[in-house]
Enzyme design. Sequence first.
Site, PDB file in Angstrom:
ATOM      1  N   LYS A 208       0.832  -1.166   0.120  1.00  0.00           N
ATOM      2  CA  LYS A 208       0.012   0.034   0.114  1.00  0.00           C
ATOM      3  C   LYS A 208       0.660   1.201  -0.063  1.00  0.00           C
ATOM      4  CE  LYS A 208      -3.504   2.522   2.431  1.00  0.00           C
ATOM      5  NZ  LYS A 208      -4.541   2.370   3.550  1.00  0.00           N
ATOM      6  N   LYS A 262      -1.955  -1.350  -3.859  1.00  0.00           N
ATOM      7  CA  LYS A 262      -2.984  -0.357  -3.861  1.00  0.00           C
ATOM      8  C   LYS A 262      -2.219   0.893  -4.093  1.00  0.00           C
ATOM      9  CE  LYS A 262      -6.182   1.719  -0.621  1.00  0.00           C
ATOM     10  NZ  LYS A 262      -6.438   2.003   0.897  1.00  0.00           N
TER      11      LYS A 262
HETATM   12  C1  PBG Z   1      -7.334   3.629   5.553  1.00  0.00           C
HETATM   13  C2  PBG Z   1      -7.678   3.308   4.035  1.00  0.00           C
HETATM   14  C3  PBG Z   1      -7.385   4.103   3.080  1.00  0.00           C
HETATM   15  C4  PBG Z   1      -8.048   3.685   1.815  1.00  0.00           C
HETATM   16  C5  PBG Z   1      -8.486   2.255   2.424  1.00  0.00           C
HETATM   17  N1  PBG Z   1      -8.317   2.246   3.654  1.00  0.00           N
HETATM   18  C6  PBG Z   1      -6.648   5.524   2.870  1.00  0.00           C
HETATM   19  C7  PBG Z   1      -5.538   5.919   3.611  1.00  0.00           C
HETATM   20  O1  PBG Z   1      -4.591   4.990   3.761  1.00  0.00           O
HETATM   21  O2  PBG Z   1      -5.226   7.063   3.800  1.00  0.00           O
HETATM   22  C8  PBG Z   1      -7.994   4.306   0.561  1.00  0.00           C
HETATM   23  C9  PBG Z   1      -9.254   3.888  -0.353  1.00  0.00           C
HETATM   24  C10 PBG Z   1      -9.458   4.765  -1.493  1.00  0.00           C
HETATM   25  O3  PBG Z   1      -8.735   5.910  -1.558  1.00  0.00           O
HETATM   26  O4  PBG Z   1     -10.369   4.352  -2.252  1.00  0.00           O
HETATM   27  N2  PBG Z   1      -6.469   2.839   6.234  1.00  0.00           N
END
Ligand code: PBG
Length: 338
Positions: A208, A262
């Site tokens: 991520k 992601k």
């Molecule tokens: C939070 C989380 C995020 C997303 C999914 N879980 C955002 C972040 O890490 O700030 C992002 C999903 C998206 O942008 O569609 N843990």
Amino acid sequence: MPLRYRPPMIPGQFPATRLRRNRRTPWLRAMVRETLLTPASLIWPVFVTEGAEPEPIVTMPGVVRHPVGSLGAVAREAASLGIPAIALFPNTPADRRSADGREALNPDNLVCRAIAELKAATDAVGIMTDVALDPYTTHGHDGLVDAAGRVLNDATVDMLVGQALNQARAGADILAPSDMMDGRVAAIRRALEAEGFADAHIMAYSAKYASGFYGPFRDAVGAAGRLTGDKATYQMDPANGREALAEVALDVAEGADSVMVKPGLPYLDVVKAVADRFDLPVFAYCVSGEYAMVEAAVAAGMLVRETVVPEMLTAFRRAGAAGVLTYHAPFVARLLGR
Ligand code: PBG
């Protein structure tokens, strides 16, 4: 980490070989198609609100936060469209947020009540929950923060274990740690085994990235105005590809059942590299910013949703993804069903 490329196996030479022969008609194109996109490849992220009415999200046109009471209809819609799973994201009311995010441990919190509502409607759809503290913290970080503003790893992992157990007890089928703390998959797996949740699936957000494409999501869960600084000390540097493979290897060794990359399209090389190297399902998250880009272009008359969305999602399948989390899930499932 450029992909190593083999010289193409050219099947022959023109004019004996004319590759256009395989593209002549729709039936022929269908016959030679290498990848299929079906509703079974879609996971639908759903935002939940404490409010009584659906709340539009300005930065994600067409997406709303659902009141708990409408989730039965959402689950039945997913089931009828053949979408296998829903991923829940709560917008926690301000008075339930704290520095340590302890609302994540409350067995009656918004997510737990949402799980119950979905479960009561159908068991044909899997329920996935996000394991991370950001919907519950006043500072918007995914973990605990010390006086110097550092995000603490091991203390956060303890909280995440409690959060994951809370979700599993409420009936979540898939626990998805999205926090990027080191060692959290092992700790969550150990706790699940100890509590009798041997069948709970962990989908690890393994690679991520610290991405600008999460902006609209942070609006949706009410974290945008709160976040102090950025998440670069725990989420990955967008410049790194090899490190993603190390993250995946660790999560697999720690007990993940599937892994995730992601955001999506900007990281398709990573999806491909992970799919080539690991024999567990890999998922990709086509995130809020990607959704917003498409919708903005469609609204401006620059792109056509019906063509670009299936094209984007097919690209994930071609790269080797088992499936994609996408806010376009119901739209594409409907399109594919026609
Ligand atoms: C939070 C989380 C995020 C997303 C999914 N879980 C955002 C972040 O890490 O700030 C992002 C999903 C998206 O942008 O569609 N843990």
